[in-house]
Design a protein around this motif. Structure first.
Motif, PDB file in Angstrom:
ATOM      1  N   TYR A  15       5.156  13.608   4.507  1.00 10.23           N
ATOM      2  CA  TYR A  15       5.293  14.350   3.246  1.00 10.23           C
ATOM      3  C   TYR A  15       4.447  13.680   2.154  1.00 10.23           C
ATOM      4  O   TYR A  15       3.767  14.356   1.380  1.00 10.23           O
ATOM      5  CB  TYR A  15       6.760  14.380   2.828  1.00 10.23           C
ATOM      6  CG  TYR A  15       7.057  15.255   1.633  1.00 10.23           C
ATOM      7  CD1 TYR A  15       7.369  16.600   1.779  1.00 10.23           C
ATOM      8  CD2 TYR A  15       7.023  14.723   0.335  1.00 10.23           C
ATOM      9  CE1 TYR A  15       7.647  17.407   0.677  1.00 10.23           C
ATOM     10  CE2 TYR A  15       7.285  15.510  -0.768  1.00 10.23           C
ATOM     11  CZ  TYR A  15       7.604  16.850  -0.592  1.00 10.23           C
ATOM     12  OH  TYR A  15       7.862  17.635  -1.696  1.00 10.23           O
ATOM     13  N   ALA A  16       4.501  12.360   2.115  1.00 11.42           N
ATOM     14  CA  ALA A  16       3.723  11.613   1.123  1.00 11.42           C
ATOM     15  C   ALA A  16       2.230  11.842   1.335  1.00 11.42           C
ATOM     16  O   ALA A  16       1.475  12.029   0.367  1.00 11.42           O
ATOM     17  CB  ALA A  16       4.050  10.126   1.218  1.00 11.42           C
ATOM     18  N   ALA A  17       1.798  11.832   2.587  1.00 10.21           N
ATOM     19  CA  ALA A  17       0.381  12.041   2.894  1.00 10.21           C
ATOM     20  C   ALA A  17      -0.077  13.430   2.442  1.00 10.21           C
ATOM     21  O   ALA A  17      -1.168  13.589   1.879  1.00 10.21           O
ATOM     22  CB  ALA A  17       0.140  11.861   4.389  1.00 10.21           C
ATOM     23  N   ILE A  31      -6.950   6.187   2.059  1.00 12.57           N
ATOM     24  CA  ILE A  31      -6.406   4.834   1.941  1.00 12.57           C
ATOM     25  C   ILE A  31      -4.983   4.781   2.498  1.00 12.57           C
ATOM     26  O   ILE A  31      -4.613   3.854   3.228  1.00 12.57           O
ATOM     27  CB  ILE A  31      -6.419   4.373   0.467  1.00 12.57           C
ATOM     28  CG1 ILE A  31      -7.853   4.134   0.005  1.00 12.57           C
ATOM     29  CG2 ILE A  31      -5.577   3.107   0.278  1.00 12.57           C
ATOM     30  CD1 ILE A  31      -8.003   3.980  -1.493  1.00 12.57           C
ATOM     31  N   TRP A  32      -4.191   5.775   2.150  1.00  9.76           N
ATOM     32  CA  TRP A  32      -2.807   5.854   2.627  1.00  9.76           C
ATOM     33  C   TRP A  32      -2.762   5.851   4.154  1.00  9.76           C
ATOM     34  O   TRP A  32      -2.027   5.078   4.775  1.00  9.76           O
ATOM     35  CB  TRP A  32      -2.157   7.117   2.069  1.00  9.76           C
ATOM     36  CG  TRP A  32      -0.720   7.304   2.432  1.00  9.76           C
ATOM     37  CD1 TRP A  32      -0.216   8.063   3.454  1.00  9.76           C
ATOM     38  CD2 TRP A  32       0.419   6.729   1.777  1.00  9.76           C
ATOM     39  NE1 TRP A  32       1.149   7.999   3.481  1.00  9.76           N
ATOM     40  CE2 TRP A  32       1.571   7.178   2.466  1.00  9.76           C
ATOM     41  CE3 TRP A  32       0.573   5.885   0.684  1.00  9.76           C
ATOM     42  CZ2 TRP A  32       2.852   6.822   2.086  1.00  9.76           C
ATOM     43  CZ3 TRP A  32       1.852   5.512   0.307  1.00  9.76           C
ATOM     44  CH2 TRP A  32       2.973   5.976   0.999  1.00  9.76           C
ATOM     45  N   ASN A  33      -3.590   6.694   4.764  1.00  2.00           N
ATOM     46  CA  ASN A  33      -3.585   6.815   6.227  1.00  2.00           C
ATOM     47  C   ASN A  33      -4.139   5.566   6.910  1.00  2.00           C
ATOM     48  O   ASN A  33      -3.631   5.151   7.956  1.00  2.00           O
ATOM     49  CB  ASN A  33      -4.388   8.053   6.648  1.00  2.00           C
ATOM     50  CG  ASN A  33      -3.666   9.343   6.316  1.00  2.00           C
ATOM     51  OD1 ASN A  33      -2.472   9.482   6.580  1.00  2.00           O
ATOM     52  ND2 ASN A  33      -4.348  10.292   5.713  1.00  2.00           N
ATOM     53  N   ASP A  44      -8.015  -5.385   1.203  1.00  2.82           N
ATOM     54  CA  ASP A  44      -8.937  -5.342   2.336  1.00  2.82           C
ATOM     55  C   ASP A  44      -9.368  -3.913   2.665  1.00  2.82           C
ATOM     56  O   ASP A  44     -10.500  -3.684   3.107  1.00  2.82           O
ATOM     57  CB  ASP A  44      -8.296  -5.997   3.559  1.00  2.82           C
ATOM     58  CG  ASP A  44      -8.049  -7.489   3.351  1.00  2.82           C
ATOM     59  OD1 ASP A  44      -8.847  -8.110   2.626  1.00  2.82           O
ATOM     60  OD2 ASP A  44      -7.067  -8.015   3.889  1.00  2.82           O
ATOM     61  N   ILE A  45      -8.471  -2.952   2.450  1.00  2.84           N
ATOM     62  CA  ILE A  45      -8.842  -1.546   2.643  1.00  2.84           C
ATOM     63  C   ILE A  45      -9.929  -1.158   1.648  1.00  2.84           C
ATOM     64  O   ILE A  45     -10.926  -0.512   2.006  1.00  2.84           O
ATOM     65  CB  ILE A  45      -7.623  -0.617   2.477  1.00  2.84           C
ATOM     66  CG1 ILE A  45      -6.577  -0.904   3.553  1.00  2.84           C
ATOM     67  CG2 ILE A  45      -8.050   0.852   2.542  1.00  2.84           C
ATOM     68  CD1 ILE A  45      -5.288  -0.115   3.384  1.00  2.84           C
ATOM     69  N   LEU A  46      -9.745  -1.545   0.398  1.00  2.00           N
ATOM     70  CA  LEU A  46     -10.689  -1.158  -0.650  1.00  2.00           C
ATOM     71  C   LEU A  46     -12.060  -1.793  -0.442  1.00  2.00           C
ATOM     72  O   LEU A  46     -13.061  -1.258  -0.918  1.00  2.00           O
ATOM     73  CB  LEU A  46     -10.126  -1.543  -2.022  1.00  2.00           C
ATOM     74  CG  LEU A  46      -8.848  -0.811  -2.432  1.00  2.00           C
ATOM     75  CD1 LEU A  46      -8.334  -1.327  -3.769  1.00  2.00           C
ATOM     76  CD2 LEU A  46      -9.079   0.698  -2.507  1.00  2.00           C
TER      77      LEU A  46
END
Length: 267
Positions: A15-17, A31-33, A44-46
């Motif tokens: 739902y958040a995605a 980024i969320w996924n 580290d994602i960024l």
């Protein structure tokens, strides 16, 4: 850093995605996924680069910023401990300075250095840090994620940037033509809104950037048949109790497990 929690319900994660995909720049949804799939820290994602990714196999290797900084800090501390021992010998005939050296923690010992030592000690610390290998993390992206990243790379090929989350890729007018990366603060502004969004469907989790890593760890725990050792290795924890608190195993979870055991023994 504000305390945040993992999202325990898998449907709440979905739902958040969907909410992010519908209401915010596509970068935040990606980024969320990535966070849920890999457990990488938001920093580290960024900093993720296309050159980090093998698009044929989905394999990716990154340098973990926090782990690397911690390792460099330990290298510095080793040097300062040695320096403290050297200072004790140096000041052995100066009672006042010798006493001060004894009672000063090694990590504060720099303030007691003679002027002629400062450059030498700084060079030793710098050399120790430089010789310290970075902490790396290897993982696999799903085929779906590789496809999404390929699409993003192709869409923004005109920007000529290796950074997946260059600010120039954002749709906001404020970001157009601006160098640098999407920030942690921007992610916090977006992800923290999910606390109220998810309340509407029964979630009580306080959501923020670190929710991604905690949610990854929690769902890894249950997906692997509650292999806490694997979670500890992946996240970098040294204590089972720390990892269990980290993934949000609560008294209610323990009571539910006991009820399940009682039912099992009674059947």
């Amino acid at each position: 850093m504000a305390y945040v929690e993992p999202i325990k319900n898998k449907e709440h994660l979905k739902y958040a995605a969907k909410y992010l995909q519908k209401n915010h720049d596509p970068a935040f949804s990606l980024i969320w996924n990535i966070g849920l799939e890999t457990g990488l820290r938001i920093s580290d994602i960024l900093r993720l680069k296309y050159s980090d990714i093998d698009f044929r196999s989905g394999h990716c290797e990154v340098i973990e910023s926090k782990g690397t900084l911690a390792r460099k800090a330990r290298a510095k501390h080793r040097v300062l401990k040695q320096v403290k021992e050297e200072l004790i010998l140096h000041y052995q005939h100066n009672v006042k300075k010798l006493t001060a050296t004894y009672i000063t923690p090694f990590y504060q010992i720099e303030k007691l250095l003679p002027k002629e030592w400062i450059l030498m000690v700084n060079e030793r610390v710098s050399a120790a840090k430089k010789a310290t290998p970075p902490v790396t993390r290897s993982f696999l992206f799903s085929k779906k994620m590789v496809f999404m990243l390929k699409q993003r790379k192709e869409k923004f090929r005109h920007i000529n940037s290796d950074s997946v989350f260059s600010r120039k890729t954002l749709l906001s007018n404020r970001a157009k033509g601006v160098d640098g990366l999407l920030t942690r603060q921007a992610c916090w502004t977006v992800f923290s809104k999910l606390t109220q969004v998810l309340e509407k469907i029964g979630s009580t989790a306080k959501v923020g950037c670190h929710t991604l890593r905690k949610s990854f760890a929690r769902h890894l725990y249950f997906a692997t048949g509650k292999d806490i050792s694997l979670v500890m290795t992946t996240i970098g924890h040294k204590s089972e109790s720390v990892s269990l608190r980290y993934i949000g195993v609560s008294d209610d979870d323990i009571k539910l497990a006991q009820k399940t055991l009682i039912t099992y023994l009674s059947s």
